[in-house]
Scaffold this motif. Structure first.
Motif, PDB file in Angstrom:
ATOM      1  N   UNK A 185     -16.465  13.934 -24.736  1.00  0.00           N
ATOM      2  CA  UNK A 185     -16.716  12.498 -24.851  1.00  0.00           C
ATOM      3  C   UNK A 185     -15.395  11.738 -24.778  1.00  0.00           C
ATOM      4  N   UNK A 186     -15.290  10.827 -23.836  1.00  0.00           N
ATOM      5  CA  UNK A 186     -14.158   9.896 -23.793  1.00  0.00           C
ATOM      6  C   UNK A 186     -14.696   8.526 -23.415  1.00  0.00           C
ATOM      7  N   UNK A 187     -13.804   7.551 -23.337  1.00  0.00           N
ATOM      8  CA  UNK A 187     -14.199   6.203 -22.967  1.00  0.00           C
ATOM      9  C   UNK A 187     -13.648   5.826 -21.612  1.00  0.00           C
ATOM     10  N   UNK A 188     -14.257   4.850 -21.001  1.00  0.00           N
ATOM     11  CA  UNK A 188     -13.848   4.396 -19.682  1.00  0.00           C
ATOM     12  C   UNK A 188     -14.259   2.942 -19.549  1.00  0.00           C
ATOM     13  N   UNK A 189     -13.603   2.225 -18.673  1.00  0.00           N
ATOM     14  CA  UNK A 189     -13.993   0.841 -18.383  1.00  0.00           C
ATOM     15  C   UNK A 189     -14.085   0.672 -16.884  1.00  0.00           C
ATOM     16  N   UNK A 239     -11.291  15.524 -10.972  1.00  0.00           N
ATOM     17  CA  UNK A 239      -9.932  15.583 -11.511  1.00  0.00           C
ATOM     18  C   UNK A 239      -9.068  14.420 -11.041  1.00  0.00           C
ATOM     19  N   UNK A 240      -9.750  13.323 -10.703  1.00  0.00           N
ATOM     20  CA  UNK A 240      -9.025  12.111 -10.325  1.00  0.00           C
ATOM     21  C   UNK A 240      -9.278  10.993 -11.295  1.00  0.00           C
ATOM     22  N   UNK A 241     -10.527  10.707 -11.559  1.00  0.00           N
ATOM     23  CA  UNK A 241     -10.838   9.650 -12.528  1.00  0.00           C
ATOM     24  C   UNK A 241     -12.074  10.018 -13.330  1.00  0.00           C
ATOM     25  N   UNK A 242     -11.843  10.722 -14.424  1.00  0.00           N
ATOM     26  CA  UNK A 242     -12.887  10.942 -15.433  1.00  0.00           C
ATOM     27  C   UNK A 242     -14.050  11.797 -14.949  1.00  0.00           C
ATOM     28  N   UNK A 243     -13.892  12.455 -13.822  1.00  0.00           N
ATOM     29  CA  UNK A 243     -14.816  13.508 -13.425  1.00  0.00           C
ATOM     30  C   UNK A 243     -14.030  14.811 -13.514  1.00  0.00           C
ATOM     31  N   UNK A 244     -14.176  15.487 -14.651  1.00  0.00           N
ATOM     32  CA  UNK A 244     -13.381  16.698 -14.855  1.00  0.00           C
ATOM     33  C   UNK A 244     -14.207  17.975 -14.717  1.00  0.00           C
ATOM     34  N   UNK A 245     -15.494  17.850 -14.388  1.00  0.00           N
ATOM     35  CA  UNK A 245     -16.331  19.050 -14.298  1.00  0.00           C
ATOM     36  C   UNK A 245     -17.070  19.198 -12.968  1.00  0.00           C
ATOM     37  N   UNK A 261       0.829  -1.214   0.000  1.00  0.00           N
ATOM     38  CA  UNK A 261       0.000   0.000   0.000  1.00  0.00           C
ATOM     39  C   UNK A 261       0.861   1.261   0.000  1.00  0.00           C
ATOM     40  N   UNK A 262       2.074   1.179   0.592  1.00  0.00           N
ATOM     41  CA  UNK A 262       2.943   2.362   0.649  1.00  0.00           C
ATOM     42  C   UNK A 262       3.194   2.915  -0.751  1.00  0.00           C
ATOM     43  N   UNK A 263       3.306   2.031  -1.725  1.00  0.00           N
ATOM     44  CA  UNK A 263       3.706   2.464  -3.061  1.00  0.00           C
ATOM     45  C   UNK A 263       2.589   3.231  -3.784  1.00  0.00           C
ATOM     46  N   UNK A 264       1.377   3.170  -3.253  1.00  0.00           N
ATOM     47  CA  UNK A 264       0.273   3.888  -3.909  1.00  0.00           C
ATOM     48  C   UNK A 264       0.060   5.287  -3.321  1.00  0.00           C
ATOM     49  N   UNK A 265       0.750   5.605  -2.233  1.00  0.00           N
ATOM     50  CA  UNK A 265       0.634   6.947  -1.653  1.00  0.00           C
ATOM     51  C   UNK A 265       1.278   7.947  -2.621  1.00  0.00           C
ATOM     52  N   UNK A 266       0.520   8.930  -3.017  1.00  0.00           N
ATOM     53  CA  UNK A 266       1.023   9.935  -3.949  1.00  0.00           C
ATOM     54  C   UNK A 266       1.009   9.506  -5.402  1.00  0.00           C
ATOM     55  N   UNK A 267       0.531   8.308  -5.686  1.00  0.00           N
ATOM     56  CA  UNK A 267       0.477   7.834  -7.076  1.00  0.00           C
ATOM     57  C   UNK A 267      -0.812   8.291  -7.742  1.00  0.00           C
ATOM     58  N   UNK A 268      -0.895   8.089  -9.060  1.00  0.00           N
ATOM     59  CA  UNK A 268      -2.129   8.415  -9.774  1.00  0.00           C
ATOM     60  C   UNK A 268      -3.262   7.479  -9.392  1.00  0.00           C
ATOM     61  N   UNK A 269      -2.943   6.360  -8.758  1.00  0.00           N
ATOM     62  CA  UNK A 269      -3.974   5.420  -8.306  1.00  0.00           C
ATOM     63  C   UNK A 269      -4.313   5.606  -6.833  1.00  0.00           C
ATOM     64  N   UNK A 300     -19.670   2.553 -12.449  1.00  0.00           N
ATOM     65  CA  UNK A 300     -20.330   3.254 -13.555  1.00  0.00           C
ATOM     66  C   UNK A 300     -21.003   4.544 -13.092  1.00  0.00           C
ATOM     67  N   UNK A 301     -21.313   4.613 -11.804  1.00  0.00           N
ATOM     68  CA  UNK A 301     -21.884   5.842 -11.263  1.00  0.00           C
ATOM     69  C   UNK A 301     -20.820   6.692 -10.574  1.00  0.00           C
ATOM     70  N   UNK A 302     -19.977   6.035  -9.791  1.00  0.00           N
ATOM     71  CA  UNK A 302     -19.030   6.763  -8.947  1.00  0.00           C
ATOM     72  C   UNK A 302     -17.934   7.457  -9.749  1.00  0.00           C
ATOM     73  N   UNK A 303     -17.345   6.767 -10.729  1.00  0.00           N
ATOM     74  CA  UNK A 303     -16.172   7.294 -11.418  1.00  0.00           C
ATOM     75  C   UNK A 303     -16.446   8.629 -12.102  1.00  0.00           C
ATOM     76  N   UNK A 304     -17.653   8.817 -12.584  1.00  0.00           N
ATOM     77  CA  UNK A 304     -17.930  10.009 -13.380  1.00  0.00           C
ATOM     78  C   UNK A 304     -18.866  10.987 -12.687  1.00  0.00           C
ATOM     79  N   UNK A 305     -19.283  10.676 -11.442  1.00  0.00           N
ATOM     80  CA  UNK A 305     -20.184  11.585 -10.727  1.00  0.00           C
ATOM     81  C   UNK A 305     -19.674  12.015  -9.353  1.00  0.00           C
TER      82      UNK A 305
END
Length: 686
Positions: A562-566, A585-591, A226-234, A574-579
Motif C-alpha cells: 500500500x502506498x499513495x499516489x496523486x 517499475x516506472x510509476x507505481x506499477x511494481x508488479x 525535452x532534451x533534459x527529460x531523456x534518461x530522467x526519472x520523468x 488513475x488507471x494507467x499509472x498503476x496498471x
C-alpha cells in the motif's frame, strides 16, 4: 456466540479503541492552541471522528481594498529537504510544490479542473491522425540490442536520443545482440515532415516573457527542454506520447508545434514539457541541476519567484521575481481574464521561507507556536483542532490523491495466493473504507467506491459520479464478509489464507489505515493477516518494490503493498499509472510487466485515451471509461482504499487561503491564481 456476532464485536471493539485514541489526541492539541471556552470549539468538529467539515470547503475571499503588500511567508513542507532541485529528474510532490513557484507553464488549471492559457497566448489541437506504430516503419532504423532486462531491450544511442517506438515484429523473444527496428528522436522529424504523426498541437507564446536570468522565452526553449527529460526519472511520463516539437518561425520565434505518436485525447495537456528551461541549462544532464552540489546550478524559470538562498536541509528562500512577465504584460494580456481591475497581476508577498518539517506533529507544533504560517499534511486530529479555533484557517477541497493496495499476481510454488482474483477481491471487499476515513482521517477524506475520484469525474463517466456507487462492481464502503466468504469458496484455497499487508514506515496515518484492514481481515476469520512496515517510503520503494524480483518475492510471501499516489483531473492516470505494463517499475506499477494482463484489457485501457475516435469525441471517451472501470474492479490487481481531501492550514495572519486539489499546486495556487481570483497576503501586527 455466533460467528457473525463475534465478527461485529471485534470490529466495534477496535473502532472504540481507535476513537478513544483519536479523541484524546484531538483534545490535547485543542487545549494547546486555545479552542473556545467551552472546550468544544466552534461546533465544526468534536474530535471523535464525526467532524462536520463543510465550512472548510467554502472559499475564503479577499477584500482587494485591504490587501497588504510585502512580508515573508513561512511555509512548511513535509520533508527533511528538497529531494531533487532538478525538475527534470524530481518525482517528489513536495519538490514540485516548491518549484512550481519558480517555473511557469503554458497552461494553468483552476480548482474545478478548467484549463486556461497562461504563458501560451494561443494553443489549440489542430489535427489528429489515426496512425499506429507500423505507419512509422519506413522511418525506423536498425539498432543492436545491448541489454535485455525483464523483456525490455535497451540500445546504445547518442546523447539526448532515445527509442520512441519499436517494431513489434522484432520484439518477441528479443535477446542481447539482436537487431530491432526503432524510431528514435532523430527520425521523428522526418515522419512529421511527411505528415505521419498522431495529434498536432499548435501554439504561440506571449512575447516579452523573461527567465530570471533575463533571457527571453522563445520557441527554442520549448523545443530544447525535452532534451533534459531523456534518461530522467520523468522520461516515461514525457515520452509516453510525445513524438516531436518544432519552431516553425525559427528558434527566436514564438510559435511552436507539438506532435504525439498516436492520436491522443490527452495531447492538449500531456505534450508540453513539464518544465521549460533557459538555454544555459539545455545541456545539463538530468539530476545535475542542484545548487547543493554546485552553487552555479540554481534552477531558473519564468515564474513569480526565484531561488535566493539554498542551504542543505536547513534553508530555502524564494524572493519575488522583479521581472515577472504577467506583471509586465498585465492581466488583460490573458484572453480569458474578466476580473476586477484591482486584482494584482502577481503575488504580493515578497519572500517565502521554505521550512523543512518532516513530522506532522512537528508541523502542527510549529504552526501553533507561530514558527510557520502555513502547513499541510497534518494529522486529522490536529486539523480538527485548528479548524475548531478562531485563530487558524483550514481550507479543504476534494483532492486528486489516493491510497491503493497493489497485489503481486505471479503464480509461484510458495504463496501465490494473490494470483487468484477471488483472493484479491476478497481482500478488497473486506477493506473498511468508510471506517478508515471516519477514524483515521476523521472525515477529511472520501472512501473509494470507484477507481477514480470526484475531481476526475467529468471525463470519466457518462453518468453521475455518485450513481456509480450502486453498481455491482463498485467497491463496498463497509466490509462485506458474506461476499468475501463466497469469493474464498470460489477459489482453490481454504480459509484462513495467510497474507501480509505492507506499507511504508514513515507515514503513521497510512499504517493506521492498514492496521484497520488487517484487523478486519483477521476478524472475518477468512485470513491470517499481519502488517509489515519495511522502511521509509523512499528506501522501501527504491530498495524493495522497484526491483525486478519484487513481484516474485512478494507473490511468494502473499505480500500486498500500500502506498499513495496523486494524479490530476484527467481520469486516465488513475488507471494507467498503476496498471499499464508500460509503467512497470516506472510509476507505481511494481508488479505488472508486459504479459501480466490479457491483451483485451490492455487494449481497452489504452483505447480510452489513444485513438482518433476518442481524441475527437469526449462522449465516446466517457463511454470507454464506463467499460473500463468494471473491468478494473473485477481484475482487482489494484484496489483503491480512499481519496484525499486536500487540506492546507494557516494562522489568521494569512488572509485568503484556499486549497487546490493537487498537492503540487498548493503553494503556487494559494499565492496568486487569477483563474479563480485567488490571492493571499500577510496581515501582521507589526
Amino acid at each position: 456466540m455466533s460467528k457473525k456476532t463475534h465478527d461485529v464485536h471485534s470490529r466495534i471493539d477496535r473502532r472504540r479503541i481507535l476513537q478513544g485514541i483519536a479523541a484524546t489526541s484531538a483534545a490535547a492539541v485543542a487545549g494547546c492552541i486555545g479552542g473556545d471556552d467551552d472546550g468544544n470549539g466552534n461546533g465544526n468538529g468534536n474530535g471523535n471522528g464525526d467532524s462536520d467539515i463543510e465550512d472548510a470547503l467554502d472559499r475564503n475571499e479577499v477584500d482587494l481594498d485591504e490587501v497588504v503588500e510585502g512580508g515573508r511567508l513561512e511555509f512548511a513542507i513535509p520533508r527533511e529537504d528538497i529531494s531533487d532541485y532538478d525538475a527534470a529528474q524530481s518525482t517528489a510532490a513536495e519538490d514540485t510544490t516548491v518549484l512550481s513557484t519558480v517555473y511557469d507553464g503554458l497552461l494553468t488549471t483552476n480548482t474545478e479542473g478548467e484549463t486556461v492559457l497562461w504563458m501560451a497566448e494561443e494553443y489549440d489541437v489542430d489535427v489528429s491522425n489515426d496512425v499506429d506504430v507500423l505507419d512509422y516503419e519506413s522511418y525506423m532504423r536498425e539498432e543492436e540490442v545491448v541489454e535485455v532486462s525483464d523483456g525490455f531491450p535497451f540500445y546504445d544511442l547518442e546523447e539526448n536520443n532515445m527509442a520512441l517506438l519499436q517494431h513489434p515484429d522484432d520484439l518477441e523473444g528479443v535477446e542481447e545482440g539482436d537487431t530491432v527496428r526503432i524510431l528514435t528522436r532523430e527520425e521523428a522529424g522526418d515522419a512529421v515532415a511527411d505528415g505521419v504523426f498522431g495529434t498536432r498541437v499548435e501554439g504561440r507564446l506571449h512575447e516579452g516573457i523573461e527567465f530570471h536570468n533575463g533571457e527571453e522565452l522563445t520557441a527554442e526553449n520549448i523545443v530544447r527542454s525535452y532534451d533534459r527529460f531523456v534518461g530522467s526519472d520523468n522520461q516515461g511520463q514525457v515520452f509516453d506520447s510525445f513524438l516531436h516539437a518544432e519552431a516553425p518561425d525559427g528558434d527566436d520565434g514564438y510559435t511552436f508545434e507539438l506532435y504525439s505518436q498516436t492520436a491522443d485525447a490527452q495531447a492538449f495537456l500531456q505534450l508540453p514539457p513539464i518544465e521549460i528551461f533557459p538555454s544555459e541549462h539545455f545541456d545539463v544532464p538530468a539530476g545535475e541541476l542542484d545548487p547543493r552540489d554546485d552553487e552555479d546550478m540554481v534552477p531558473i524559470g519564468t515564474g513569480p519567484y526565484r531561488i535566493e538562498t539554498v542551504e542543505e536541509a536547513s534553508q530555502l528562500v524564494l524572493v519575488k521575481n522583479e521581472n515577472y512577465w504577467l506583471e509586465d504584460l498585465g492581466l488583460d494580456a490573458l484572453p480569458w481574464w474578466d476580473g476586477p481591475e484591482e486584482f494584482p497581476a502577481g503575488p504580493v508577498i515578497d519572500e517565502i521561507n521554505i521550512r523543512f518539517v518532516p513530522e506532522s506533529a512537528q508541523r502542527s507544533a510549529a504552526l501553533e507556536d507561530g514558527d510557520v504560517d502555513i502547513a499541510y499534511e497534518l494529522q486529522s486530529d490536529a486539523r480538527n483542532s485548528f479548524y475548531d479555533s478562531d485563530d487558524y484557517v483550514v481550507s479543504g477541497t476534494p483532492g486528486t490523491g489516493f491510497k491503493f493496495l497493489q497485489f503481486p499476481v505471479d503464480e509461484t510454488d510458495e504463496g501465490g495466493a494473490f494470483a487468484e482474483p477471488e483472493i484479491r477481491r476478497a481482500v478488497s471487499v473486506l477493506a473498511p473504507r468508510q471506517t478508515i476515513v471516519d477514524i483515521v482521517e476523521q472525515g477529511w477524506g472520501d472512501p473509494a467506491r470507484v477507481p477514480f475520484p470526484l475531481p476526475a469525474a467529468d471525463l470519466a463517466t457518462q453518468g453521475e459520479y455518485e450513481d456509480l456507487f450502486d453498481e455491482d462492481w463498485a467497491y463496498p464502503a463497509e466490509p462485506d464478509v458474506e461476499q468475501a466468504e463466497q469469493l474464498i469458496e470460489e477459489s482453490s484455497l481454504e480459509a484462513p489464507v495467510d497474507v501480509i499487508i505492507q506499507t511504508n514506515a514513515d507515514d503513521e496515518e497510512r499504517i493506521d489505515k492498514m492496521q484497520l484492514l488487517v484487523d478486519e481481515l483477521n476478524a472475518s476469520e477468512l485470513f491470517n493477516a499481519e502488517i509489515e512496515t519495511p522502511a521509509a517510503l523512499g528506501d522501501w520503494t527504491a530498495g524493495d518494490l522497484y526491483q525486478e524480483e519484487a513481484r516474485t518475492e512478494n507473490s511468494e510471501r502473499n505480500a500486498a503493498a500500500c502506498i499513495g499516489l496523486a494524479s490530476g483531473f484527467d481520469p486516465h492516470g488513475y488507471a494507467e499509472a498503476i496498471h499499464d505494463p508500460d509503467n512497470y517499475n516506472g510509476c507505481c506499477n511494481f508488479f505488472f510487466p508486459e504479459g501480466t494482463f490479457d491483451d483485451e484489457f490492455v487494449d481497452l485501457l489504452r483505447s480510452c485515451r489513444f485513438g482518433e475516435d476518442v481524441s475527437a469525441d469526449e462522449d465516446l471517451r466517457r463511454s470507454r471509461y464506463d467499460e473500463l472501470w468494471p473491468e478494473i474492479a473485477e481484475l482487482s490487481a489494484n484496489t483503491i482504499i480512499d481519496y484525499s481531501l486536500t487540506t492546507i492550514c494557516s494562522n489568521d495572519e494569512v488572509v485568503g487561503l484556499n486549497a487546490h486539489p493537487a498537492t503540487q499546486s498548493l503553494l503556487s495556487y494559494a499565492l496568486h491564481s487569477p483563474v479563480d481570483e485567488q490571492l493571499i497576503y500577510l496581515d501582521r501586527d507589526e
